[in-house]
Design a protein around this motif. Sequence first.
Motif, mmCIF file in Angstrom:
data_model
loop_
_atom_site.group_PDB
_atom_site.id
_atom_site.type_symbol
_atom_site.label_atom_id
_atom_site.label_comp_id
_atom_site.label_asym_id
_atom_site.label_seq_id
_atom_site.Cartn_x
_atom_site.Cartn_y
_atom_site.Cartn_z
ATOM 1 N N HIS A 1 -52.828 -16.776 32.617
ATOM 2 C CA HIS A 1 -52.460 -16.227 33.928
ATOM 3 C C HIS A 1 -52.305 -17.463 34.872
ATOM 4 C CE1 HIS A 1 -54.330 -12.216 32.951
ATOM 5 N NE2 HIS A 1 -55.361 -13.321 32.287
ATOM 6 N N ILE A 2 -51.048 -17.495 35.632
ATOM 7 C CA ILE A 2 -50.475 -18.687 36.265
ATOM 8 C C ILE A 2 -50.323 -18.237 37.709
ATOM 9 C CG2 ILE A 2 -48.540 -20.204 36.388
ATOM 10 C CD1 ILE A 2 -48.029 -19.461 33.413
ATOM 11 N N VAL A 3 -50.899 -19.290 38.755
ATOM 12 C CA VAL A 3 -50.606 -19.185 40.141
ATOM 13 C C VAL A 3 -49.772 -20.322 40.711
ATOM 14 C CG1 VAL A 3 -51.766 -19.078 42.157
ATOM 15 C CG2 VAL A 3 -52.830 -18.047 40.275
ATOM 16 N N ALA A 4 -48.827 -20.142 41.508
ATOM 17 C CA ALA A 4 -48.084 -21.050 41.708
ATOM 18 C C ALA A 4 -47.519 -20.727 43.307
ATOM 19 C CB ALA A 4 -46.579 -21.214 41.173
ATOM 20 N N VAL B 1 -48.599 -14.641 37.724
ATOM 21 C CA VAL B 1 -48.106 -14.209 36.708
ATOM 22 C C VAL B 1 -49.217 -13.999 35.641
ATOM 23 C CG1 VAL B 1 -46.096 -14.462 34.996
ATOM 24 C CG2 VAL B 1 -45.991 -15.762 37.284
ATOM 25 N N SER B 2 -48.777 -12.932 34.814
ATOM 26 C CA SER B 2 -49.868 -12.629 33.788
ATOM 27 C C SER B 2 -49.201 -12.324 32.493
ATOM 28 C CB SER B 2 -50.741 -11.651 33.913
ATOM 29 O OG SER B 2 -51.816 -11.814 34.983
ATOM 30 N N PHE B 3 -49.652 -12.695 31.492
ATOM 31 C CA PHE B 3 -48.971 -12.595 29.995
ATOM 32 C C PHE B 3 -50.273 -12.296 29.304
ATOM 33 C CE2 PHE B 3 -47.007 -13.597 26.260
ATOM 34 C CZ PHE B 3 -45.652 -13.728 26.213
ATOM 35 N N TYR B 4 -49.923 -11.092 28.331
ATOM 36 C CA TYR B 4 -51.147 -10.816 27.553
ATOM 37 C C TYR B 4 -50.656 -10.630 26.123
ATOM 38 C CZ TYR B 4 -53.421 -9.073 31.802
ATOM 39 O OH TYR B 4 -53.681 -9.071 33.240
ATOM 40 N N LYS C 1 -59.109 -14.400 36.962
ATOM 41 C CA LYS C 1 -57.748 -14.616 36.256
ATOM 42 C C LYS C 1 -56.998 -15.459 37.148
ATOM 43 C CE LYS C 1 -55.631 -10.147 36.778
ATOM 44 N NZ LYS C 1 -55.014 -9.105 35.808
ATOM 45 N N TYR C 2 -57.060 -15.096 38.333
ATOM 46 C CA TYR C 2 -56.016 -15.746 39.440
ATOM 47 C C TYR C 2 -57.005 -16.780 40.444
ATOM 48 C CZ TYR C 2 -52.660 -12.241 38.169
ATOM 49 O OH TYR C 2 -51.833 -11.635 37.281
ATOM 50 N N PHE D 1 -43.359 -29.021 37.348
ATOM 51 C CA PHE D 1 -43.817 -28.625 35.925
ATOM 52 C C PHE D 1 -42.913 -27.387 35.592
ATOM 53 C CE2 PHE D 1 -47.780 -30.092 38.072
ATOM 54 C CZ PHE D 1 -48.194 -30.848 37.126
ATOM 55 N N GLU D 2 -42.902 -27.521 34.283
ATOM 56 C CA GLU D 2 -42.439 -25.979 33.446
ATOM 57 C C GLU D 2 -43.557 -25.970 32.401
ATOM 58 O OE1 GLU D 2 -38.927 -24.589 30.274
ATOM 59 O OE2 GLU D 2 -38.910 -26.642 31.096
ATOM 60 N N ILE D 3 -43.908 -24.579 32.420
ATOM 61 C CA ILE D 3 -44.881 -23.980 31.883
ATOM 62 C C ILE D 3 -44.432 -23.016 30.728
ATOM 63 C CG2 ILE D 3 -47.244 -22.712 31.585
ATOM 64 C CD1 ILE D 3 -47.556 -23.588 34.779
ATOM 65 N N THR D 4 -44.552 -23.061 29.597
ATOM 66 C CA THR D 4 -44.121 -22.276 28.491
ATOM 67 C C THR D 4 -45.115 -21.607 27.696
ATOM 68 O OG1 THR D 4 -42.125 -23.719 28.282
ATOM 69 C CG2 THR D 4 -42.538 -21.922 26.604
ATOM 70 N N VAL D 5 -45.228 -20.245 27.665
ATOM 71 C CA VAL D 5 -46.218 -19.577 27.020
ATOM 72 C C VAL D 5 -45.527 -18.724 26.014
ATOM 73 C CG1 VAL D 5 -48.026 -17.656 27.114
ATOM 74 C CG2 VAL D 5 -47.559 -19.062 28.986
ATOM 75 N N THR D 6 -46.066 -18.837 24.613
ATOM 76 C CA THR D 6 -45.275 -18.286 23.361
ATOM 77 C C THR D 6 -46.171 -17.459 22.464
ATOM 78 O OG1 THR D 6 -43.464 -20.058 23.622
ATOM 79 C CG2 THR D 6 -43.822 -18.922 21.699
ATOM 80 N N PRO D 7 -46.078 -16.240 22.277
ATOM 81 C CA PRO D 7 -46.712 -15.430 21.499
ATOM 82 C C PRO D 7 -46.548 -15.936 19.747
ATOM 83 C CG PRO D 7 -45.084 -13.959 22.249
ATOM 84 C CD PRO D 7 -44.870 -15.603 22.822
ATOM 85 N N ASN D 8 -47.473 -15.819 19.029
ATOM 86 C CA ASN D 8 -47.316 -16.149 17.497
ATOM 87 C C ASN D 8 -48.191 -15.321 16.931
ATOM 88 O OD1 ASN D 8 -45.465 -18.529 17.168
ATOM 89 N ND2 ASN D 8 -46.464 -19.340 18.778
ATOM 90 N N SER D 9 -47.714 -14.570 15.972
ATOM 91 C CA SER D 9 -48.551 -13.819 14.959
ATOM 92 C C SER D 9 -49.312 -14.709 14.187
ATOM 93 C CB SER D 9 -47.745 -12.771 14.316
ATOM 94 O OG SER D 9 -46.706 -13.479 13.414
ATOM 95 N N PHE D 10 -50.163 -14.260 13.476
ATOM 96 C CA PHE D 10 -51.245 -15.051 12.645
ATOM 97 C C PHE D 10 -50.696 -14.897 11.210
ATOM 98 C CE2 PHE D 10 -53.932 -13.085 15.540
ATOM 99 C CZ PHE D 10 -54.445 -14.339 16.284
#
Length: 235
Positions: free
Chosen positions: A27-30, A40-43, A183-184, A94-103
């Motif tokens: 969860h990102i606040v700008a 912004v939220s990413f699940y 979360k925010y 800033f640049e914030i990158t959120v990347t999903p990955n499987s196990f």
Amino acid sequence: ELADFEPHAPPSSRHKTVHGSFLTQAHIVARTSLGKMVRVSFYADMIGKDNVAWANYTVDDSIAFQLKAKVSKVIEDVTLMNSYSSLHVTTPEFEITVTPNSFHEERNVAALHHRLDVQLKLRVAEKSMAVAPHGIIGQAWDKDGKAINGETDNFPTSGEFTTYAMAKGAIEGMPEDYKMASKYATDFKFSRFGLTTAAPRDVAKLVAAGELNTPKAAVVSDLVGSTEYNFSKLP
């Protein structure tokens, strides 16, 4: 999120059951230069088998909008971009990158199918920042160009193990000092949100007090972040 998993499959002599945790929400606040609040939220649990990123966002008190794959949204000087499999949030600093990955190395992960890796990149010279970052990750930019290693888990060769490392020795204060109310939320003991000036943590003072480990020379980088432990290297 808490989860049990197995780094090595039975009947390996290194088989163990680990009670650990994974990052599954971001969860990102700008705040824009004109004062708009972007949230912004990413699940991870919204990610399908094709690893397509999924995020939603609001601007001030707006309804929630979905940020679909290969779509970007510019809100003044804040940019949100979904590059199919990663979320990028860009601000002037800033640049914030959120990347999903499987196990992969983690086997039989209970109730989860993806984790999130987070990376932060500075877009300005560290020494030029009027407000020195803080937080579990941000405090690494303390303008000394050195790295501090914190406590890590000491995994057994086999059996059952509960992770315990909480970055002791690498962060100012205690882990509970960084707990957010929601979360925010942006307020915590060392928060810099909304400030116009703030000094970095006093590394020398914290080392002398035994709160931080001694800094070590490191390859200087404008990147910091959180990625998953390489379980293939476990005993």
